[in-house]
Design an enzyme around this catalytic site. Structure first.
Site, mmCIF file in Angstrom:
data_model
loop_
_atom_site.group_PDB
_atom_site.id
_atom_site.type_symbol
_atom_site.label_atom_id
_atom_site.label_comp_id
_atom_site.label_asym_id
_atom_site.label_seq_id
_atom_site.Cartn_x
_atom_site.Cartn_y
_atom_site.Cartn_z
ATOM 1 N N GLY A 169 21.244 21.914 51.251
ATOM 2 C CA GLY A 169 22.647 22.336 51.305
ATOM 3 C C GLY A 169 22.807 23.591 52.152
ATOM 4 N N GLY A 170 23.953 24.258 51.952
ATOM 5 C CA GLY A 170 24.292 25.425 52.766
ATOM 6 C C GLY A 170 23.273 26.552 52.636
ATOM 7 C CB ALA A 171 21.425 27.923 49.729
ATOM 8 N N GLY B 143 15.407 35.386 43.019
ATOM 9 C CA GLY B 143 16.006 35.828 44.270
ATOM 10 C C GLY B 143 16.692 37.180 44.203
ATOM 11 C CG MET C 197 16.481 30.789 47.968
ATOM 12 S SD MET C 197 17.035 29.655 49.253
ATOM 13 C CE MET C 197 18.314 30.602 50.046
ATOM 14 C CE1 TYR D 232 21.765 37.342 42.175
ATOM 15 C CE2 TYR D 232 21.766 38.219 39.950
ATOM 16 C CZ TYR D 232 22.418 37.967 41.136
ATOM 17 O OH TYR D 232 23.722 38.332 41.282
ATOM 18 N NE ARG E 203 20.332 14.883 43.767
ATOM 19 C CZ ARG E 203 21.225 15.446 42.972
ATOM 20 N NH1 ARG E 203 21.029 15.451 41.662
ATOM 21 N NH2 ARG E 203 22.302 16.026 43.461
ATOM 22 C CB THR F 164 29.835 36.052 47.640
ATOM 23 O OG1 THR F 164 28.953 35.222 46.902
ATOM 24 C CG2 THR F 164 30.986 36.487 46.767
ATOM 25 C CE LYS G 114 27.328 33.441 51.255
ATOM 26 N NZ LYS G 114 25.877 33.391 51.038
HETATM 27 P P1 ATR Z 1 24.558 25.081 48.507
HETATM 28 O O1 ATR Z 1 25.549 25.162 49.604
HETATM 29 O O2 ATR Z 1 24.625 26.193 47.500
HETATM 30 O O3 ATR Z 1 23.162 24.852 48.994
HETATM 31 P P2 ATR Z 1 25.063 22.296 48.029
HETATM 32 O O4 ATR Z 1 25.422 22.106 49.432
HETATM 33 O O5 ATR Z 1 25.911 21.668 46.964
HETATM 34 O O6 ATR Z 1 24.998 23.810 47.629
HETATM 35 O O7 ATR Z 1 23.545 21.821 47.837
HETATM 36 C C1 ATR Z 1 22.935 21.736 46.612
HETATM 37 C C2 ATR Z 1 21.489 21.275 46.806
HETATM 38 O O8 ATR Z 1 20.856 21.149 45.517
HETATM 39 C C3 ATR Z 1 21.384 19.901 47.454
HETATM 40 O O9 ATR Z 1 20.215 19.873 48.242
HETATM 41 C C4 ATR Z 1 21.248 18.985 46.232
HETATM 42 O O10 ATR Z 1 20.614 17.745 46.492
HETATM 43 P P3 ATR Z 1 21.486 16.514 47.056
HETATM 44 O O11 ATR Z 1 21.672 16.784 48.527
HETATM 45 O O12 ATR Z 1 20.673 15.325 46.786
HETATM 46 O O13 ATR Z 1 22.782 16.538 46.290
HETATM 47 C C5 ATR Z 1 20.366 19.832 45.346
HETATM 48 N N1 ATR Z 1 20.462 19.435 43.938
HETATM 49 C C6 ATR Z 1 21.487 19.675 43.103
HETATM 50 N N2 ATR Z 1 21.211 19.186 41.859
HETATM 51 C C7 ATR Z 1 19.979 18.629 41.929
HETATM 52 C C8 ATR Z 1 19.112 17.975 40.978
HETATM 53 N N3 ATR Z 1 19.488 17.790 39.699
HETATM 54 N N4 ATR Z 1 17.905 17.537 41.414
HETATM 55 C C9 ATR Z 1 17.530 17.714 42.692
HETATM 56 N N5 ATR Z 1 18.289 18.340 43.649
HETATM 57 C C10 ATR Z 1 19.490 18.783 43.259
#
Ligand code: ATR
Length: 280
Positions: free
Chosen positions: A129-131, A242, A219, A221, A152, A62, A66
């Site tokens: 992002g990664g998820a 999730g 995704m 919970y 965003r 986790t 990963k």
């Molecule tokens: P993970 O690997 O868990 O997906 P990450 O790579 O940090 O984490 O990605 C977080 C995601 O949540 C991104 O798509 C981020 O948008 P940005 O690419 O613009 O940063 C999104 N995210 C986080 N906070 C947000 C918010 N307040 N409003 C909209 N999107 C948000």
């Protein structure tokens, strides 16, 4: 000796994997032990080497390891290769360590459990992002009518849409232009893969993207519905967190390791009731 399994992460205390796998083991009559271990941020490789050299059979990985696990594996399943991340390592009979990613299988199994299909449906994925990266190819393989990624930072969604264009109908749109950018039809399924729910934040989403039959799937919970789920319910749509994805990905890891598919529906119910009773 009993076959040993382990989940590693940092932090790890929150992990429900030991409970889930012991319920699976009890249910299927498989003899195994499953523990959790906190690993230092620079310590993944050493911890994994030690575990497997001492005869460990499989590991779940986790946050934030990963990608380290992806690099550690001797071989990768096609899904892990495409996702660029590994949440399950399995020792093969000849001592090779195979990397898999079971997150998407867990998500899809849980969506299907809730009576929704992806094939021919309009799907919106929030976040880039990664998820999100790990779920795109398995979802596209099911043939949605269209999959839109809204983020965003539009550039990141554009890159993903470009990278996954070979697997099916996918396009991107900026999160703040969802109504204009996503077309006039509502979405059948909306998946929140942003980190907003973890941060306790909410997303600004337009009402017009849902119809009463839409399912909004977060995704993450939690014992209480997330802001995203509350928004979906206020629009008259259905909402899910999730938890089922978590149990579903564990069931897929268990199947890879043991060759037996546990029934994950009862396990979701047990975890849900523990969560609501504040026991975990
Ligand atoms: P993970 O690997 O868990 O997906 P990450 O790579 O940090 O984490 O990605 C977080 C995601 O949540 C991104 O798509 C981020 O948008 P940005 O690419 O613009 O940063 C999104 N995210 C986080 N906070 C947000 C918010 N307040 N409003 C909209 N999107 C948000």
């Amino acid at each position: 000796m009993t076959d040993r399994y382990l989940v590693v992460g940092n932090p790890i205390a929150q992990s429900r994997s030991p409970q889930i796998h012991s319920l699976f083991a009890e249910q299927t009559g498989e003899a195994l032990s499953y523990e959790s271990k906190l690993v230092e941020l620079d310590g993944f490789e050493a911890a994994a080497k030690k575990f497997f050299s001492e005869g460990g059979r499989g590991m779940n990985i986790t946050m934030p390891f990963k990608e380290d696990a992806y690099r550690f594996a001797d071989r990768l399943s096609a899904g892990a290769q495409i996702a660029g991340a590994v949440n399950t390592l399995a020792a093969s009979e000849d001592g090779e360590i195979i990397g898999h990613n079971t997150d998407a299988a867990g998500l899809i199994a849980d969506i299907e459990r809730q009576g929704k299909v992806i094939t021919h449906q309009r799907v919106l994925v929030l976040g880039a992002g990664g998820a999100v990266r790990g779920i795109l190819e398995p979802m596209l393989k099911l043939g949605p009518k269209e999959l839109v990624i809204a983020n965003r930072t539009h550039e990141k969604a554009q890159q993903l849409a470009k990278g996954f264009a070979g697997y099916g109908s996918i396009r991107s749109c900026p999160l703040d232009a969802l109504l204009d950018g996503a077309g006039s039809e509502a979405f059948d399924l909306v998946i929140n893969g942003t980190s907003t729910s973890l941060a306790g934040a909410s997303l600004e989403l337009p009402a017009g993207i849902l119809v009463p039959s839409s399912l909004c799937y977060d995704m993450v919970y939690a014992a209480q519905p997330t802001a995203f789920m509350q928004w979906a319910l206020s629009q008259g749509a259905s909402a899910s967190d999730g938890l089922g994805m978590l149990v579903g990905q564990a069931a897929e890891s268990f199947r890879i390791w043991r060759g037996v598919s546990p029934d994950f529906v009862n396990v979701i119910a047990t975890l849900r009731s523990d969560m609501l009773n504040g026991q975990t």
